[in-house]
Design a protein around this motif. Sequence first.
Motif, PDB file in Angstrom:
ATOM      1  N   THR A 170      28.615  41.924  20.084  1.00  0.00           N
ATOM      2  CA  THR A 170      29.044  42.388  18.759  1.00  0.00           C
ATOM      3  C   THR A 170      29.691  43.757  18.855  1.00  0.00           C
ATOM      4  O   THR A 170      30.761  43.993  18.282  1.00  0.00           O
ATOM      5  N   ARG A 171      29.039  44.656  19.568  1.00  0.00           N
ATOM      6  CA  ARG A 171      29.593  46.007  19.746  1.00  0.00           C
ATOM      7  C   ARG A 171      30.961  45.942  20.423  1.00  0.00           C
ATOM      8  O   ARG A 171      31.909  46.601  19.995  1.00  0.00           O
ATOM      9  N   TYR A 172      31.074  45.124  21.466  1.00  0.00           N
ATOM     10  CA  TYR A 172      32.322  45.000  22.212  1.00  0.00           C
ATOM     11  C   TYR A 172      33.458  44.520  21.317  1.00  0.00           C
ATOM     12  O   TYR A 172      34.564  45.080  21.326  1.00  0.00           O
ATOM     13  N   LEU A 173      33.187  43.495  20.519  1.00  0.00           N
ATOM     14  CA  LEU A 173      34.216  42.924  19.646  1.00  0.00           C
ATOM     15  C   LEU A 173      34.625  43.902  18.545  1.00  0.00           C
ATOM     16  O   LEU A 173      35.812  44.026  18.222  1.00  0.00           O
ATOM     17  N   LEU A 174      33.640  44.610  17.967  1.00  0.00           N
ATOM     18  CA  LEU A 174      33.941  45.572  16.900  1.00  0.00           C
ATOM     19  C   LEU A 174      34.798  46.720  17.408  1.00  0.00           C
ATOM     20  O   LEU A 174      35.638  47.255  16.678  1.00  0.00           O
ATOM     21  N   ILE A 194      27.426  31.332  25.764  1.00  0.00           N
ATOM     22  CA  ILE A 194      28.326  32.310  25.149  1.00  0.00           C
ATOM     23  C   ILE A 194      28.915  31.740  23.865  1.00  0.00           C
ATOM     24  O   ILE A 194      29.011  32.439  22.840  1.00  0.00           O
ATOM     25  N   SER A 195      29.301  30.477  23.888  1.00  0.00           N
ATOM     26  CA  SER A 195      29.869  29.825  22.700  1.00  0.00           C
ATOM     27  C   SER A 195      28.864  29.812  21.550  1.00  0.00           C
ATOM     28  O   SER A 195      29.216  30.048  20.391  1.00  0.00           O
ATOM     29  N   GLU A 196      27.595  29.545  21.862  1.00  0.00           N
ATOM     30  CA  GLU A 196      26.548  29.553  20.837  1.00  0.00           C
ATOM     31  C   GLU A 196      26.377  30.954  20.248  1.00  0.00           C
ATOM     32  O   GLU A 196      26.220  31.116  19.037  1.00  0.00           O
ATOM     33  N   ASP A 197      26.411  31.956  21.116  1.00  0.00           N
ATOM     34  CA  ASP A 197      26.289  33.342  20.654  1.00  0.00           C
ATOM     35  C   ASP A 197      27.442  33.709  19.728  1.00  0.00           C
ATOM     36  O   ASP A 197      27.245  34.349  18.688  1.00  0.00           O
ATOM     37  N   LEU A 198      28.644  33.320  20.115  1.00  0.00           N
ATOM     38  CA  LEU A 198      29.825  33.648  19.320  1.00  0.00           C
ATOM     39  C   LEU A 198      29.778  32.955  17.954  1.00  0.00           C
ATOM     40  O   LEU A 198      30.255  33.506  16.959  1.00  0.00           O
ATOM     41  N   SER A 199      29.201  31.771  17.910  1.00  0.00           N
ATOM     42  CA  SER A 199      29.051  31.062  16.632  1.00  0.00           C
ATOM     43  C   SER A 199      28.125  31.839  15.694  1.00  0.00           C
ATOM     44  O   SER A 199      28.379  31.925  14.483  1.00  0.00           O
ATOM     45  N   ILE A 200      27.060  32.410  16.260  1.00  0.00           N
ATOM     46  CA  ILE A 200      26.128  33.226  15.464  1.00  0.00           C
ATOM     47  C   ILE A 200      26.833  34.472  14.944  1.00  0.00           C
ATOM     48  O   ILE A 200      26.714  34.828  13.768  1.00  0.00           O
ATOM     49  N   ILE A 201      27.588  35.132  15.825  1.00  0.00           N
ATOM     50  CA  ILE A 201      28.309  36.352  15.437  1.00  0.00           C
ATOM     51  C   ILE A 201      29.357  36.034  14.372  1.00  0.00           C
ATOM     52  O   ILE A 201      29.498  36.755  13.378  1.00  0.00           O
ATOM     53  N   LYS A 202      30.085  34.935  14.568  1.00  0.00           N
ATOM     54  CA  LYS A 202      31.121  34.529  13.612  1.00  0.00           C
ATOM     55  C   LYS A 202      30.518  34.284  12.230  1.00  0.00           C
ATOM     56  O   LYS A 202      31.062  34.735  11.206  1.00  0.00           O
ATOM     57  N   LYS A 203      29.392  33.579  12.179  1.00  0.00           N
ATOM     58  CA  LYS A 203      28.719  33.272  10.928  1.00  0.00           C
ATOM     59  C   LYS A 203      28.244  34.556  10.235  1.00  0.00           C
ATOM     60  O   LYS A 203      28.416  34.735   9.024  1.00  0.00           O
ATOM     61  N   PHE A 212      29.423  37.686  10.688  1.00  0.00           N
ATOM     62  CA  PHE A 212      30.600  38.446  10.243  1.00  0.00           C
ATOM     63  C   PHE A 212      31.114  37.920   8.910  1.00  0.00           C
ATOM     64  O   PHE A 212      31.440  38.693   8.005  1.00  0.00           O
ATOM     65  N   LYS A 213      31.179  36.596   8.788  1.00  0.00           N
ATOM     66  CA  LYS A 213      31.705  35.988   7.561  1.00  0.00           C
ATOM     67  C   LYS A 213      30.784  36.257   6.381  1.00  0.00           C
ATOM     68  O   LYS A 213      31.240  36.625   5.287  1.00  0.00           O
ATOM     69  N   GLU A 214      29.474  36.086   6.586  1.00  0.00           N
ATOM     70  CA  GLU A 214      28.512  36.277   5.503  1.00  0.00           C
ATOM     71  C   GLU A 214      28.441  37.729   5.040  1.00  0.00           C
ATOM     72  O   GLU A 214      28.234  38.003   3.859  1.00  0.00           O
ATOM     73  N   ARG A 215      28.614  38.670   5.982  1.00  0.00           N
ATOM     74  CA  ARG A 215      28.514  40.085   5.657  1.00  0.00           C
ATOM     75  C   ARG A 215      29.845  40.715   5.259  1.00  0.00           C
ATOM     76  O   ARG A 215      29.908  41.900   4.934  1.00  0.00           O
ATOM     77  N   GLY A 216      30.918  39.929   5.301  1.00  0.00           N
ATOM     78  CA  GLY A 216      32.229  40.469   4.948  1.00  0.00           C
ATOM     79  C   GLY A 216      32.766  41.443   5.980  1.00  0.00           C
ATOM     80  O   GLY A 216      33.571  42.325   5.656  1.00  0.00           O
ATOM     81  N   THR A 217      32.323  41.282   7.232  1.00  0.00           N
ATOM     82  CA  THR A 217      32.738  42.190   8.305  1.00  0.00           C
ATOM     83  C   THR A 217      34.123  41.849   8.829  1.00  0.00           C
ATOM     84  O   THR A 217      34.848  42.723   9.316  1.00  0.00           O
ATOM     85  N   GLY A 218      34.485  40.577   8.725  1.00  0.00           N
ATOM     86  CA  GLY A 218      35.774  40.144   9.243  1.00  0.00           C
ATOM     87  C   GLY A 218      35.680  38.728   9.767  1.00  0.00           C
ATOM     88  O   GLY A 218      34.717  37.999   9.507  1.00  0.00           O
ATOM     89  N   THR A 219      36.678  38.341  10.543  1.00  0.00           N
ATOM     90  CA  THR A 219      36.767  36.979  11.074  1.00  0.00           C
ATOM     91  C   THR A 219      36.726  37.004  12.591  1.00  0.00           C
ATOM     92  O   THR A 219      37.344  37.870  13.219  1.00  0.00           O
ATOM     93  N   LEU A 220      36.018  36.056  13.165  1.00  0.00           N
ATOM     94  CA  LEU A 220      36.054  35.860  14.613  1.00  0.00           C
ATOM     95  C   LEU A 220      36.934  34.643  14.858  1.00  0.00           C
ATOM     96  O   LEU A 220      36.540  33.510  14.588  1.00  0.00           O
ATOM     97  N   TYR A 262      38.400  39.476  17.330  1.00  0.00           N
ATOM     98  CA  TYR A 262      37.819  39.939  16.070  1.00  0.00           C
ATOM     99  C   TYR A 262      38.923  40.479  15.175  1.00  0.00           C
ATOM    100  O   TYR A 262      39.688  41.360  15.574  1.00  0.00           O
ATOM    101  N   ILE A 263      39.018  39.944  13.957  1.00  0.00           N
ATOM    102  CA  ILE A 263      39.999  40.389  12.967  1.00  0.00           C
ATOM    103  C   ILE A 263      39.245  41.124  11.864  1.00  0.00           C
ATOM    104  O   ILE A 263      38.544  40.491  11.063  1.00  0.00           O
ATOM    105  N   PRO A 264      39.351  42.456  11.791  1.00  0.00           N
ATOM    106  CA  PRO A 264      38.617  43.207  10.759  1.00  0.00           C
ATOM    107  C   PRO A 264      39.113  42.850   9.360  1.00  0.00           C
ATOM    108  O   PRO A 264      40.306  42.680   9.138  1.00  0.00           O
ATOM    109  N   GLU A 265      38.186  42.754   8.446  1.00  0.00           N
ATOM    110  CA  GLU A 265      38.535  42.486   7.051  1.00  0.00           C
ATOM    111  C   GLU A 265      37.438  43.050   6.168  1.00  0.00           C
ATOM    112  O   GLU A 265      36.272  43.105   6.562  1.00  0.00           O
ATOM    113  N   ILE A 266      37.813  43.484   4.993  1.00  0.00           N
ATOM    114  CA  ILE A 266      36.826  44.023   4.062  1.00  0.00           C
ATOM    115  C   ILE A 266      36.698  43.088   2.870  1.00  0.00           C
ATOM    116  O   ILE A 266      37.701  42.537   2.387  1.00  0.00           O
ATOM    117  N   ALA A 267      35.488  42.844   2.441  1.00  0.00           N
ATOM    118  CA  ALA A 267      35.254  41.980   1.282  1.00  0.00           C
ATOM    119  C   ALA A 267      35.859  42.616   0.031  1.00  0.00           C
ATOM    120  O   ALA A 267      35.866  43.838  -0.111  1.00  0.00           O
TER     121      ALA A 267
END
Length: 276
Positions: A13-17, A40-49, A51-59, A71-76
């Motif tokens: 998460t830190r790396y992508l941000l 790794i794919s399972e981890d990325l699915s958790i991070i993606k979910k 990010f979307k729920e928290r309005g952090t952006g898109t993976l 990682y595509i930053p976006e603000i809710a």
Amino acid sequence: MKVKRSERLIDMTRYLLEKPHKLVSLTYFAKRYDSAKSSISEDLSIIKKTFKERGTGTLETVPGAAGGVRYIPEIAKEEAKEFIEEMCERLSETNRLLPGGYVYLSDLLGEPQILRQIGKIIASQYLHDSIDAVMTVATKGVPIAQAVSSYLNVPFVMVRRDSKITEGSTVSINYVSGSSERIEKMELSKRSLKRGSRVLIVDDFMKGGGTVNGMKSLIEEFEAQLVGVTVFAESTFSGNRMIEDYTSLLCVDEVDIRDKTIHVTPGNYFNQKSKE
């Protein structure tokens, strides 16, 4: 050395941000944590979910041998609205009114948290645009340009109104100030911007649009393309504004020098966003 899943999730998460818009292969993460790609794919699915729920952006996932995730930053929208309304209140403070009807902005543009929010809000507007550089004019626009460029992960270039020997050869243009209608000069180092670049202009404040129009002319001199214009704040202008297509986060729509009052409302940001 194999890494625990909890530690892996935090580090990924830190790396992508810290590296927005950078395509990272699953192979890189697999080697970094000595883990299977399926894990790794399972981890990325958790991070993606998350990010979307928290309005952090898109993976964003890019398939294929040369693919990966970015990682595509976006603000809710609600977070952006809350921030802009807070800035309206702070900019309406009477002690911000300076002689001549100018509004003091430097303290706001010196707060890291405010700059991060400004950068993310502006960058969110250009999620689906290809941008090679962010341009601003010295000096107050610089922190905004830095914030935006960090979220877009592209360089920012600084236009100057005076010559600096450290800039080397420059391209200069004369432009008309939108508010005073005086002839001014601005220049940009020839090494700052590549020919054909797609450029986003940002600035702290706009009245008549002369400065922004000058930067637009500089972009044309470099045979580059203007992608968009966004300013932190604009003021109402009685004459003909030199720039029509732009976005503003705030609008100073009334200044009463006698009563020392300022009235600030949200700019046209959300109107522009609705066009997407």
